[in-house]
Write a protein that holds these residues in place. Structure first.
Motif, mmCIF file in Angstrom:
data_model
loop_
_atom_site.group_PDB
_atom_site.id
_atom_site.type_symbol
_atom_site.label_atom_id
_atom_site.label_comp_id
_atom_site.label_asym_id
_atom_site.label_seq_id
_atom_site.Cartn_x
_atom_site.Cartn_y
_atom_site.Cartn_z
ATOM 1 N N ALA A 7 0.836 -1.208 0.000
ATOM 2 C CA ALA A 7 0.000 0.000 0.000
ATOM 3 C C ALA A 7 0.863 1.246 0.000
ATOM 4 N N ALA A 8 1.895 1.264 0.836
ATOM 5 C CA ALA A 8 2.783 2.440 0.912
ATOM 6 C C ALA A 8 3.497 2.671 -0.401
ATOM 7 N N SER A 9 3.941 1.607 -1.056
ATOM 8 C CA SER A 9 4.660 1.790 -2.325
ATOM 9 C C SER A 9 3.733 2.310 -3.414
ATOM 10 N N ARG A 10 2.462 1.946 -3.353
ATOM 11 C CA ARG A 10 1.492 2.437 -4.355
ATOM 12 C C ARG A 10 1.096 3.890 -4.100
ATOM 13 N N LEU A 11 1.130 4.286 -2.820
ATOM 14 C CA LEU A 11 0.778 5.672 -2.499
ATOM 15 C C LEU A 11 1.932 6.581 -2.872
#
Length: 166
Positions: free
Chosen positions: A162-166
């Motif tokens: 999730a963090a890498s996509r944000l």
């Protein structure tokens, strides 16, 4: 523990043995876990009626066990309905099922009872939000799951995605 390490086949094998010995909780967990795996496959197949048939069968099976009572079978049924909705890109329906399952799980926990077997509704919510590209919702769900049950490899991996996509 095995499910937290991504060993779904190993966890399924252990649950199958316990279910064959007559453990009703293991049977519920086995249907739930198999339904989650089938829902993931249905999502990858585009959520067709044929690909969702095993998920619908798991939902019906859990509905029979739950018989309208609150408990782990009902929470698992709601989570599988959310997963089926995700496979069909029905985000509003998915959110409704997830919110209901999570609220029921919180109530169960407050009463000292278990929620969804093996993988909490909140953790599966993170997985589903990640699949439908709602990364902020995924991060929130994984964070809540970690606060409720502690960090696991699955939660940390989900948070990382999730963090890498944000």
């Amino acid at each position: 523990m095995r499910v937290n390490e991504f060993d779904f086949p190993g966890a399924s094998a252990l649950l199958r043995v316990a279910a064959e010995r007559g453990d009703g909780g293991a049977e519920i967990a086995l249907v739930y876990l198999r339904g989650l795996v089938d829902a993931r496959e249905a999502f990858l197949d585009g959520g067709t009626a044929a690909s969702l048939a095993p998920v619908q069968a798991a939902i019906e099976s859990l509905g029979t066990v739950a018989q309208g009572r609150r408990g782990s079978a009902e929470i698992a049924r709601l989570v599988l309905q959310a997963a089926a909705a995700a496979a069909q890109s029905e985000r509003d329906e998915m959110r409704l099922y997830l919110d209901t399952a999570i609220q029921m799980e919180v109530i169960q926990s407050a009463a000292g009872l278990t929620g969804a077997p093996l993988i909490s509704a909140t953790e599966v919510a993170g997985d589903l939000w990640l699949r439908v590209d709602q990364y902020e919702d995924a991060r929130r769900s994984y964070t809540e799951a970690a606060e409720q049950a502690g960090s696991s490899l699955r939660i940390l991996a989900g948070l990382g995605h999730a963090a890498s996509r944000l």
